[in-house]
Motif scaffolding. Structure first.
Motif, short mmCIF file in Angstrom:
data_model
loop_
_atom_site.label_atom_id
_atom_site.label_comp_id
_atom_site.label_asym_id
_atom_site.label_seq_id
_atom_site.Cartn_x
_atom_site.Cartn_y
_atom_site.Cartn_z
N SER A 105 0.83 -1.21 0.00
CA SER A 105 0.00 0.00 0.00
C SER A 105 0.87 1.26 0.00
O SER A 105 0.51 2.28 -0.59
CB SER A 105 -0.94 0.00 1.21
N LEU A 106 2.04 1.18 0.65
CA LEU A 106 2.97 2.31 0.64
C LEU A 106 3.55 2.51 -0.76
O LEU A 106 3.74 3.64 -1.21
CB LEU A 106 4.08 2.09 1.65
N LEU A 107 3.85 1.40 -1.46
CA LEU A 107 4.32 1.52 -2.84
C LEU A 107 3.27 2.19 -3.71
O LEU A 107 3.60 3.05 -4.55
CB LEU A 107 4.65 0.13 -3.40
N ALA A 108 2.02 1.82 -3.50
CA ALA A 108 0.93 2.43 -4.26
C ALA A 108 0.84 3.93 -3.98
O ALA A 108 0.64 4.74 -4.90
CB ALA A 108 -0.38 1.74 -3.94
N GLN A 109 1.00 4.32 -2.72
CA GLN A 109 0.96 5.73 -2.36
C GLN A 109 2.10 6.50 -3.01
O GLN A 109 1.97 7.69 -3.32
CB GLN A 109 1.03 5.89 -0.84
N ARG A 110 3.22 5.82 -3.21
CA ARG A 110 4.38 6.45 -3.86
C ARG A 110 4.26 6.41 -5.39
O ARG A 110 5.17 6.83 -6.10
CB ARG A 110 5.67 5.76 -3.44
N GLU A 111 3.16 5.87 -5.88
CA GLU A 111 2.89 5.74 -7.32
C GLU A 111 3.95 4.89 -8.02
O GLU A 111 4.37 5.16 -9.15
CB GLU A 111 2.79 7.13 -7.97
N ILE A 112 4.37 3.84 -7.32
CA ILE A 112 5.29 2.86 -7.89
C ILE A 112 4.46 1.71 -8.45
O ILE A 112 3.65 1.12 -7.73
CB ILE A 112 6.28 2.33 -6.83
N ASN A 113 4.65 1.40 -9.70
CA ASN A 113 3.88 0.33 -10.32
C ASN A 113 4.38 -1.03 -9.84
O ASN A 113 5.59 -1.29 -9.85
CB ASN A 113 4.00 0.40 -11.85
N PHE A 114 3.46 -1.90 -9.46
CA PHE A 114 3.82 -3.23 -9.00
C PHE A 114 2.63 -4.16 -9.14
O PHE A 114 1.48 -3.73 -9.27
CB PHE A 114 4.28 -3.21 -7.54
N ARG A 115 2.93 -5.43 -9.11
CA ARG A 115 1.92 -6.48 -8.98
C ARG A 115 2.48 -7.48 -7.99
O ARG A 115 3.65 -7.86 -8.09
CB ARG A 115 1.68 -7.16 -10.32
N GLU A 138 -6.48 -4.33 -3.65
CA GLU A 138 -6.98 -5.66 -4.03
C GLU A 138 -6.79 -5.94 -5.52
O GLU A 138 -6.71 -7.11 -5.93
CB GLU A 138 -8.46 -5.81 -3.65
N HIS A 139 -6.70 -4.88 -6.34
CA HIS A 139 -6.51 -5.10 -7.77
C HIS A 139 -5.03 -5.29 -8.14
O HIS A 139 -4.72 -5.66 -9.28
CB HIS A 139 -7.09 -3.93 -8.57
N SER A 140 -4.15 -5.05 -7.17
CA SER A 140 -2.71 -5.20 -7.42
C SER A 140 -2.13 -6.44 -6.74
O SER A 140 -0.96 -6.75 -6.95
CB SER A 140 -1.95 -3.96 -6.92
N VAL A 141 -2.93 -7.11 -5.93
CA VAL A 141 -2.48 -8.29 -5.18
C VAL A 141 -3.32 -9.48 -5.59
O VAL A 141 -4.56 -9.43 -5.55
CB VAL A 141 -2.56 -8.07 -3.66
N LEU A 142 -2.66 -10.56 -5.96
CA LEU A 142 -3.35 -11.77 -6.41
C LEU A 142 -3.00 -12.93 -5.49
O LEU A 142 -1.82 -13.27 -5.34
CB LEU A 142 -2.94 -12.11 -7.85
N ALA A 223 12.88 -1.45 0.53
CA ALA A 223 13.67 -2.52 -0.07
C ALA A 223 13.03 -3.01 -1.37
O ALA A 223 13.72 -3.23 -2.37
CB ALA A 223 13.84 -3.67 0.92
N LEU A 224 11.72 -3.19 -1.35
CA LEU A 224 11.03 -3.65 -2.56
C LEU A 224 11.18 -2.64 -3.69
O LEU A 224 11.35 -3.02 -4.86
CB LEU A 224 9.55 -3.89 -2.25
N ALA A 225 11.11 -1.37 -3.37
CA ALA A 225 11.23 -0.33 -4.40
C ALA A 225 12.57 -0.43 -5.12
O ALA A 225 12.65 -0.15 -6.32
CB ALA A 225 11.06 1.05 -3.77
N GLN A 226 13.62 -0.86 -4.40
CA GLN A 226 14.94 -1.00 -5.03
C GLN A 226 14.98 -2.16 -6.02
O GLN A 226 15.77 -2.14 -6.96
CB GLN A 226 16.00 -1.25 -3.95
N THR A 227 14.14 -3.17 -5.79
CA THR A 227 14.24 -4.41 -6.58
C THR A 227 13.30 -4.45 -7.77
O THR A 227 13.44 -5.34 -8.61
CB THR A 227 13.93 -5.63 -5.69
#
Length: 271
Positions: A105-115, A138-142, A223-227
């Protein structure tokens, strides 16, 4: 317990393996009582071995032999998509998937694209799905349920990062060295995990993976943002991780070590 009783009855020495909850969630007195008559004990992490020795068991009885992988089945591949997070574990409190969802959710707030793809079943599955919805991701997590080992390997190969955000439980239970981390290291997928268990024995932060404190969504999101993007640094981490897998988790070498362990145990048997 049965082996100990059989040994006392027959006079034949016995040995055993210890792993994670076997020792981490048991009191020192209980561990000592159960293992004091063992001729040999094998642990899959130094943390587990040290926990046993701390109870008063002789260090000369205890060996560390890590779980191995058939590395010929784990072909190193640096080609990775961007923005794909993958985890595979039991969906239980110890695994910290709630921390992962908050980090997402923090990645989403930072407008970082992820799945984010979560594999596995467990008692917290419905809670975690509800949490993802509550966090608006919920649309970004499967959640894809249980996967076979082959399917997990394929998912790791098609991920930007393998994450395992485990925590230490109040009773002391925690992860040892999770197999899924080693699989990702062997395949060339960068890993992010926590310092809660024994992962620090094989992962050096910033060298062959990323380590974060448990229960820290912000640190995990950083950490995830770096990867999530391909970079020379992530490629260097992946190469170092593969070397670690080859050095410590080659099944052929570790099976030979286990054979030697059993031979030494057998030498204590009466003629």
């Amino acid at each position: 317990d049965v082996a100990s009783i059989a040994s006392a009855t027959t006079g034949i020495p016995w040995s055993c393996a210890v792993h994670a909850r076997d020792v981490f969630a048991a009191s020192p007195n209980r561990i000592y009582r159960r293992l004091r008559t063992a001729a040999r004990i094998v642990a899959c992490s130094q943390l587990a071995a040290d926990t046993v020795i701390a109870t008063g068991i002789s260090k000369h009885k205890v060996s560390v032999i890590r779980h191995g992988l058939p590395l010929h089945d784990y072909v190193y591949d640096m080609l990775r998509p961007e923005g794909m997070i993958f985890t595979a574990c039991r969906l239980e409190l110890k695994k910290g998937i709630d921390t992962l969802l908050t980090a997402c959710s923090l990645l989403a707030q930072r407008e970082i694209n992820f799945r984010c793809v979560v594999a596995g079943n467990g008692s917290r599955q419905e809670f975690l799905k509800a949490l993802a919805k509550r966090l608006g991701i919920e649309h970004s997590v499967l959640f894809i349920g249980w996967l076979s080992p082959e399917e997990i390997r394929s998912r790791i190969l098609n991920a930007s990062v393998l994450v395992l955000p485990s925590r230490r439980m109040p009773d002391g239970d925690r992860d040892g060295i999770a197999n899924v981390l080693v699989e990702a290291m062997a395949l060339g997928t960068p890993v992010v995990t926590t310092t809660a268990g024994a992962a620090g024995e094989i992962i050096t932060d910033g060298v062959n993976g990323l380590l974060v404190p448990p229960d820290s969504p912000t640190a995990l999101a950083d950490a995830l943002a770096q990867t999530l993007s391909v970079s020379p640094r992530m490629n260097a981490l992946a190469k170092a991780a593969r070397r670690t897998a080859e050095e410590h988790f080659d099944a052929e070498n570790n099976i030979k070590a286990l054979e030697k362990f059993l031979e030494n145990a057998a030498q204590a048997m009466p003629a």
